[in-house]
Design a protein around this motif. Sequence first.
Motif, PDB file in Angstrom:
ATOM      1  N   VAL A  41       0.804  -1.216   0.000  1.00 47.50           N
ATOM      2  CA  VAL A  41       0.000   0.000   0.000  1.00 47.50           C
ATOM      3  C   VAL A  41       0.839   1.268   0.000  1.00 47.50           C
ATOM      4  O   VAL A  41       0.307   2.371  -0.110  1.00 47.50           O
ATOM      5  CB  VAL A  41      -0.987   0.033   1.195  1.00 47.50           C
ATOM      6  CG1 VAL A  41      -1.988  -1.094   1.104  1.00 47.50           C
ATOM      7  CG2 VAL A  41      -0.247   0.021   2.523  1.00 47.50           C
ATOM      8  N   LEU A 182      -6.155   1.305  -0.316  1.00 42.83           N
ATOM      9  CA  LEU A 182      -6.602   2.423  -1.140  1.00 42.83           C
ATOM     10  C   LEU A 182      -8.049   2.199  -1.581  1.00 42.83           C
ATOM     11  O   LEU A 182      -8.425   1.087  -1.955  1.00 42.83           O
ATOM     12  CB  LEU A 182      -5.710   2.557  -2.374  1.00 42.83           C
ATOM     13  CG  LEU A 182      -4.242   2.887  -2.104  1.00 42.83           C
ATOM     14  CD1 LEU A 182      -3.444   2.791  -3.397  1.00 42.83           C
ATOM     15  CD2 LEU A 182      -4.096   4.270  -1.485  1.00 42.83           C
ATOM     16  N   ASP A 184     -11.327   2.276  -4.060  1.00 43.50           N
ATOM     17  CA  ASP A 184     -11.426   1.982  -5.494  1.00 43.50           C
ATOM     18  C   ASP A 184     -11.264   3.232  -6.344  1.00 43.50           C
ATOM     19  O   ASP A 184     -10.651   3.191  -7.413  1.00 43.50           O
ATOM     20  CB  ASP A 184     -12.771   1.325  -5.799  1.00 43.50           C
ATOM     21  CG  ASP A 184     -12.834  -0.120  -5.324  1.00 43.50           C
ATOM     22  OD1 ASP A 184     -11.779  -0.647  -4.903  1.00 43.50           O
ATOM     23  OD2 ASP A 184     -13.921  -0.718  -5.370  1.00 43.50           O
ATOM     24  N   THR A 186      -9.434   5.713  -5.936  1.00 41.64           N
ATOM     25  CA  THR A 186      -8.011   6.044  -6.072  1.00 41.64           C
ATOM     26  C   THR A 186      -7.277   4.977  -6.868  1.00 41.64           C
ATOM     27  O   THR A 186      -6.429   5.286  -7.715  1.00 41.64           O
ATOM     28  CB  THR A 186      -7.365   6.184  -4.678  1.00 41.64           C
ATOM     29  OG1 THR A 186      -8.016   7.240  -3.960  1.00 41.64           O
ATOM     30  CG2 THR A 186      -5.887   6.497  -4.788  1.00 41.64           C
ATOM     31  N   LEU A 187      -7.614   3.721  -6.607  1.00 39.40           N
ATOM     32  CA  LEU A 187      -6.862   2.613  -7.183  1.00 39.40           C
ATOM     33  C   LEU A 187      -7.128   2.417  -8.676  1.00 39.40           C
ATOM     34  O   LEU A 187      -6.202   2.185  -9.458  1.00 39.40           O
ATOM     35  CB  LEU A 187      -7.197   1.331  -6.423  1.00 39.40           C
ATOM     36  CG  LEU A 187      -6.337   0.101  -6.699  1.00 39.40           C
ATOM     37  CD1 LEU A 187      -4.877   0.391  -6.399  1.00 39.40           C
ATOM     38  CD2 LEU A 187      -6.821  -1.081  -5.869  1.00 39.40           C
ATOM     39  N   HIS A 188      -8.386   2.522  -9.111  1.00 40.90           N
ATOM     40  CA  HIS A 188      -8.733   2.218 -10.498  1.00 40.90           C
ATOM     41  C   HIS A 188      -7.974   3.076 -11.509  1.00 40.90           C
ATOM     42  O   HIS A 188      -7.412   2.541 -12.476  1.00 40.90           O
ATOM     43  CB  HIS A 188     -10.236   2.370 -10.705  1.00 40.90           C
ATOM     44  CG  HIS A 188     -11.019   1.222 -10.153  1.00 40.90           C
ATOM     45  ND1 HIS A 188     -12.392   1.253 -10.002  1.00 40.90           N
ATOM     46  CD2 HIS A 188     -10.635   0.009  -9.690  1.00 40.90           C
ATOM     47  CE1 HIS A 188     -12.813   0.117  -9.493  1.00 40.90           C
ATOM     48  NE2 HIS A 188     -11.768  -0.650  -9.283  1.00 40.90           N
ATOM     49  N   ILE A 191      -4.269   1.965 -11.689  1.00 38.34           N
ATOM     50  CA  ILE A 191      -4.097   0.706 -12.419  1.00 38.34           C
ATOM     51  C   ILE A 191      -4.222   0.955 -13.914  1.00 38.34           C
ATOM     52  O   ILE A 191      -3.447   0.415 -14.719  1.00 38.34           O
ATOM     53  CB  ILE A 191      -5.126  -0.333 -11.950  1.00 38.34           C
ATOM     54  CG1 ILE A 191      -4.841  -0.747 -10.501  1.00 38.34           C
ATOM     55  CG2 ILE A 191      -5.109  -1.560 -12.850  1.00 38.34           C
ATOM     56  CD1 ILE A 191      -5.859  -1.710  -9.924  1.00 38.34           C
ATOM     57  N   ALA A 207      -8.334  -4.824  -9.203  1.00 40.96           N
ATOM     58  CA  ALA A 207      -8.594  -3.963  -8.052  1.00 40.96           C
ATOM     59  C   ALA A 207      -9.306  -4.740  -6.950  1.00 40.96           C
ATOM     60  O   ALA A 207      -8.992  -4.601  -5.762  1.00 40.96           O
ATOM     61  CB  ALA A 207      -9.426  -2.758  -8.484  1.00 40.96           C
ATOM     62  N   SER A 210      -6.854  -7.212  -5.322  1.00 36.54           N
ATOM     63  CA  SER A 210      -5.710  -6.609  -4.641  1.00 36.54           C
ATOM     64  C   SER A 210      -6.017  -6.173  -3.222  1.00 36.54           C
ATOM     65  O   SER A 210      -5.097  -5.927  -2.436  1.00 36.54           O
ATOM     66  CB  SER A 210      -5.211  -5.402  -5.434  1.00 36.54           C
ATOM     67  OG  SER A 210      -6.119  -4.320  -5.327  1.00 36.54           O
ATOM     68  N   GLY A 212      -7.136  -3.302  -2.286  1.00 37.22           N
ATOM     69  CA  GLY A 212      -6.734  -1.915  -2.070  1.00 37.22           C
ATOM     70  C   GLY A 212      -5.248  -1.684  -2.062  1.00 37.22           C
ATOM     71  O   GLY A 212      -4.786  -0.621  -1.626  1.00 37.22           O
ATOM     72  N   SER A 213      -4.464  -2.634  -2.559  1.00 34.62           N
ATOM     73  CA  SER A 213      -3.008  -2.514  -2.589  1.00 34.62           C
ATOM     74  C   SER A 213      -2.534  -2.394  -4.028  1.00 34.62           C
ATOM     75  O   SER A 213      -2.702  -3.330  -4.820  1.00 34.62           O
ATOM     76  CB  SER A 213      -2.359  -3.735  -1.930  1.00 34.62           C
ATOM     77  OG  SER A 213      -0.984  -3.807  -2.253  1.00 34.62           O
ATOM     78  N   LEU A 214      -1.943  -1.252  -4.380  1.00 36.67           N
ATOM     79  CA  LEU A 214      -1.434  -1.066  -5.723  1.00 36.67           C
ATOM     80  C   LEU A 214      -0.304  -2.052  -6.009  1.00 36.67           C
ATOM     81  O   LEU A 214      -0.235  -2.637  -7.099  1.00 36.67           O
ATOM     82  CB  LEU A 214      -0.943   0.368  -5.918  1.00 36.67           C
ATOM     83  CG  LEU A 214      -0.300   0.684  -7.269  1.00 36.67           C
ATOM     84  CD1 LEU A 214      -1.277   0.419  -8.406  1.00 36.67           C
ATOM     85  CD2 LEU A 214       0.191   2.122  -7.304  1.00 36.67           C
TER      86      LEU A 214
END
Length: 333
Positions: A41, A182, A184, A186-188, A191, A207, A210, A212-214
């Motif tokens: 993260v 993170l 969604d 923020t994450l989407h 990615i 996503a 994961s 919430g982990s990039l």
Amino acid sequence: MLDPRANPELIGHEDAAAALERAARADRLHHAWLIAGPEGVGKATLAYRFARFLLAGRPDATPLLHVPAESSVFRRIAAAAHADLLTIEAGTLQGDRKRSDVINVDAARLIPGFFALTAAEGGWRVVVVDGAELMNPAAANAILKVLEEPPPRAVLLLVSSTPGRLLPTIRSRTRRLDLHPLPDATLHPIIAEWLPGMAEAERHALARLSGGSLGRALQLAESGGPAVHAMVEDALQAPTPVRVMQIADRLAADRNGASFGLFFTLLRRGLAEASADAARGTTAPGWVSARPLADWAGLWDRLGRLAEETERLNLDRKQAVLTGLSWLRPDSA
């Protein structure tokens, strides 16, 4: 994905970064911080970002804790060549005996010696212990004196995915910062930026997998995460013998074994999540009712041992997959 020490971007975690900056600017900086949270993260990225900020003289800049990538401090930290920064991680000072699962006492003893030195550039001295939970008992005890009698203008940053494994005396003497998965939203887009050629449906699957982990999302992408997850879903739904053989053949064809390990990780996660849903009385997949919940718990453990032994002993991966999937059949209980 960039090495955390060379990563100029911190995705999310604004509250944690703001807490560190406020403490540094107010001259009330605690001598030891425990940066905790799930793997991938951004914990180590934040630790090195804060180290740069201190060693660059706490510059006035935005965003939070920002030091330009073209600065001398940034470049030297990225190259592991800054005299006032020490990094300790698994394998430090172990030479040919390097292990990926332990920080030994010899490595930990570098910390008090480093803090006893005068700062080469007249400012702060910073130690980052990445994977602090990997310290063996002797190593953990070796840093207690630093925590009990901290030297001036010195900061110890402990980075940990499993802080509960640290000694209580260490946890009680550090200020804890928790980094959370993170969201969604923020994450989407991140990615999508890193994996522009991937189909949108697969990015959404990444996503979701994961958590919430990039970092985990990118690792899953390298291992064919969405495709492996689809195989896991098939495996849990009483597949035909032909489909079982297809899954085993595909996983065995991956020479580096990444898909094999990921398959068993996701398979066990699927068992655990479905069993937990059933135990709570919430909606669970129909296949869970084929066995008592205690049987699924035992199978979760057996599958973990099977995967670990296959990799450790270099056994036949195809046979391991076939064996594991045979255990999923109701008539195998």
